[in-house]
Design a protein around this motif. Sequence first.
Motif, PDB file in Angstrom:
ATOM      1  N   GLU A  89     -25.295 109.390 -19.872  1.00  0.00           N
ATOM      2  CA  GLU A  89     -24.254 108.919 -20.557  1.00  0.00           C
ATOM      3  C   GLU A  89     -23.781 107.949 -19.400  1.00  0.00           C
ATOM      4  O   GLU A  89     -23.839 108.233 -18.043  1.00  0.00           O
ATOM      5  N   PHE A 148     -11.224 111.131 -27.100  1.00  0.00           N
ATOM      6  CA  PHE A 148     -11.390 112.454 -26.439  1.00  0.00           C
ATOM      7  C   PHE A 148     -11.974 112.051 -25.087  1.00  0.00           C
ATOM      8  O   PHE A 148     -12.653 111.284 -24.976  1.00  0.00           O
ATOM      9  N   PHE A 183     -15.351 110.060 -25.111  1.00  0.00           N
ATOM     10  CA  PHE A 183     -15.996 109.542 -26.557  1.00  0.00           C
ATOM     11  C   PHE A 183     -14.861 109.383 -27.592  1.00  0.00           C
ATOM     12  O   PHE A 183     -14.309 110.268 -27.826  1.00  0.00           O
ATOM     13  N   PRO A 227     -15.742 126.814 -18.687  1.00  0.00           N
ATOM     14  CA  PRO A 227     -15.871 127.165 -20.346  1.00  0.00           C
ATOM     15  C   PRO A 227     -16.759 126.127 -20.951  1.00  0.00           C
ATOM     16  O   PRO A 227     -16.871 125.149 -20.509  1.00  0.00           O
ATOM     17  N   SER A 228     -17.198 126.609 -22.039  1.00  0.00           N
ATOM     18  CA  SER A 228     -17.916 125.515 -23.134  1.00  0.00           C
ATOM     19  C   SER A 228     -17.033 124.609 -23.261  1.00  0.00           C
ATOM     20  O   SER A 228     -15.875 124.853 -23.789  1.00  0.00           O
ATOM     21  N   GLY A 229     -17.618 123.364 -23.288  1.00  0.00           N
ATOM     22  CA  GLY A 229     -16.555 121.836 -23.726  1.00  0.00           C
ATOM     23  C   GLY A 229     -15.916 121.514 -22.544  1.00  0.00           C
ATOM     24  O   GLY A 229     -15.105 120.531 -22.672  1.00  0.00           O
ATOM     25  N   SER A 230     -16.078 122.052 -21.335  1.00  0.00           N
ATOM     26  CA  SER A 230     -15.461 121.547 -20.266  1.00  0.00           C
ATOM     27  C   SER A 230     -15.748 120.475 -19.596  1.00  0.00           C
ATOM     28  O   SER A 230     -15.373 119.852 -18.729  1.00  0.00           O
ATOM     29  N   GLY A 231     -16.963 119.971 -19.990  1.00  0.00           N
ATOM     30  CA  GLY A 231     -17.489 118.689 -19.355  1.00  0.00           C
ATOM     31  C   GLY A 231     -18.679 118.725 -18.381  1.00  0.00           C
ATOM     32  O   GLY A 231     -18.953 117.820 -17.912  1.00  0.00           O
ATOM     33  N   LYS A 232     -19.321 119.916 -18.281  1.00  0.00           N
ATOM     34  CA  LYS A 232     -20.232 120.249 -17.442  1.00  0.00           C
ATOM     35  C   LYS A 232     -21.522 119.424 -17.624  1.00  0.00           C
ATOM     36  O   LYS A 232     -22.139 118.514 -16.804  1.00  0.00           O
ATOM     37  N   SER A 233     -22.027 119.474 -18.817  1.00  0.00           N
ATOM     38  CA  SER A 233     -23.099 118.546 -19.246  1.00  0.00           C
ATOM     39  C   SER A 233     -22.908 117.079 -19.105  1.00  0.00           C
ATOM     40  O   SER A 233     -23.715 116.286 -18.613  1.00  0.00           O
ATOM     41  N   THR A 234     -21.685 116.716 -19.838  1.00  0.00           N
ATOM     42  CA  THR A 234     -21.507 115.135 -19.495  1.00  0.00           C
ATOM     43  C   THR A 234     -21.155 114.847 -17.966  1.00  0.00           C
ATOM     44  O   THR A 234     -21.860 113.718 -17.891  1.00  0.00           O
TER      45      THR A 234
HETATM   46  P1  ADP Z   1     -19.942 121.727 -21.593  1.00  0.00           P
HETATM   47  O1  ADP Z   1     -21.165 121.125 -20.972  1.00  0.00           O
HETATM   48  O2  ADP Z   1     -19.161 122.054 -20.402  1.00  0.00           O
HETATM   49  O3  ADP Z   1     -20.057 122.702 -22.716  1.00  0.00           O
HETATM   50  P2  ADP Z   1     -19.948 119.154 -22.708  1.00  0.00           P
HETATM   51  O4  ADP Z   1     -20.062 118.412 -21.398  1.00  0.00           O
HETATM   52  O5  ADP Z   1     -21.167 119.079 -23.386  1.00  0.00           O
HETATM   53  O6  ADP Z   1     -19.425 120.278 -22.207  1.00  0.00           O
HETATM   54  O7  ADP Z   1     -18.810 118.484 -23.670  1.00  0.00           O
HETATM   55  C1  ADP Z   1     -17.412 118.307 -23.153  1.00  0.00           C
HETATM   56  C2  ADP Z   1     -16.598 117.802 -24.384  1.00  0.00           C
HETATM   57  O8  ADP Z   1     -17.154 116.498 -24.700  1.00  0.00           O
HETATM   58  C3  ADP Z   1     -17.076 118.673 -25.644  1.00  0.00           C
HETATM   59  O9  ADP Z   1     -15.722 118.839 -26.325  1.00  0.00           O
HETATM   60  C4  ADP Z   1     -17.878 118.069 -26.426  1.00  0.00           C
HETATM   61  O10 ADP Z   1     -17.837 118.253 -27.833  1.00  0.00           O
HETATM   62  C5  ADP Z   1     -17.472 116.358 -26.168  1.00  0.00           C
HETATM   63  N1  ADP Z   1     -18.664 115.718 -26.364  1.00  0.00           N
HETATM   64  C6  ADP Z   1     -19.672 115.801 -25.568  1.00  0.00           C
HETATM   65  N2  ADP Z   1     -20.732 114.967 -25.880  1.00  0.00           N
HETATM   66  C7  ADP Z   1     -20.162 114.093 -26.826  1.00  0.00           C
HETATM   67  C8  ADP Z   1     -20.663 113.028 -27.695  1.00  0.00           C
HETATM   68  N3  ADP Z   1     -21.833 112.519 -27.489  1.00  0.00           N
HETATM   69  N4  ADP Z   1     -19.869 112.426 -28.724  1.00  0.00           N
HETATM   70  C9  ADP Z   1     -18.447 113.145 -28.872  1.00  0.00           C
HETATM   71  N5  ADP Z   1     -17.924 114.185 -27.962  1.00  0.00           N
HETATM   72  C10 ADP Z   1     -18.856 114.642 -26.977  1.00  0.00           C
END
Ligand code: ADP
Length: 252
Positions: A65, A28, A25, A49-56
């Motif tokens: 995405e 980042f 992103f 941990p939160s923000g580790s990329g699981k949802s991504t």
């Molecule tokens: P998790 O699900 O593990 O908490 P995410 O996959 O949601 O983590 O996010 C991983 C990182 O990518 C986070 O730092 C988040 O802020 C960043 N991120 C996720 N989606 C976006 C986006 N659309 N634009 C910018 N940063 C993003």
Amino acid sequence: MKTTTRSAGPAGEWAVRMEGVYKRFGDFTALREVDLTVKKGETVVICGPSGSGKSTLIRCVNGTERHDDGLIYVNGIEMTKANVDKVRRETGMVFQNFNLFPHMTILENCVLAPMSTLKMPRKEAEALAMALLQKVRVEDQARKFPSQLSGGQQQRVAIARALAMNPKVMLFDEPTSALDPEMVKEVLETMKSLAQEGMTMMCVTHEMGFAREVSDRVIFMNEGQIMEIEKPEAFFSNPKSERARLFLSQII
Ligand code: ADP
Ligand code: MG
């Protein structure tokens, strides 16, 4: 950066294959060099941990995405710009917040996609929806609207709605995180029976009891990377990385 070789062609045993996947992103890097193979019928739990990329990671598998580098195959189909819709149809997604259409009844929520996308006749779509609602044990709620159901019931409807498209892989992103504690169990039980029926599942969840009991492998992510892929017994009894140890000590 490693250049990815095109070694993973359509393969019979794999439901999902990721090779050297990157997602950025801006500056980042949310996913870095992700290699993961999920076999047909396998259930994997993704934690970290939160923000580790699981949802991504999950969102890249269903094409919500687009990944920037590397290869993703779902059920033998390569995730390319041209293939996004095709690949997405192989997957069913269940989110934290149910995402049911509030102005439609439970039944309408479940027949919408089969009728519009698969061109299924209404009668057939309704029969299918009722069978799936029965399977997740909310058939008696079919004529109600989402707001009339409990969170646990809504989430089970969301699972039935996803199943109505006959997905090959079910993706769950923290499906119980928004639920009151007493409703977590009924959703996890539904997921457990799906897993036992042989559905391929990728579940982002912090429900470590579910991970222990139901998953074939646990994937631990940190800072956009997969740090560990282990059988649950090994992961819980002896996590390899200090980061995983710390994570487990915080959530269990
Ligand atoms: P998790 O699900 O593990 O908490 P995410 O996959 O949601 O983590 O996010 C991983 C990182 O990518 C986070 O730092 C988040 O802020 C960043 N991120 C996720 N989606 C976006 C986006 N659309 N634009 C910018 N940063 C993003
Ligand atoms: Mg997330």
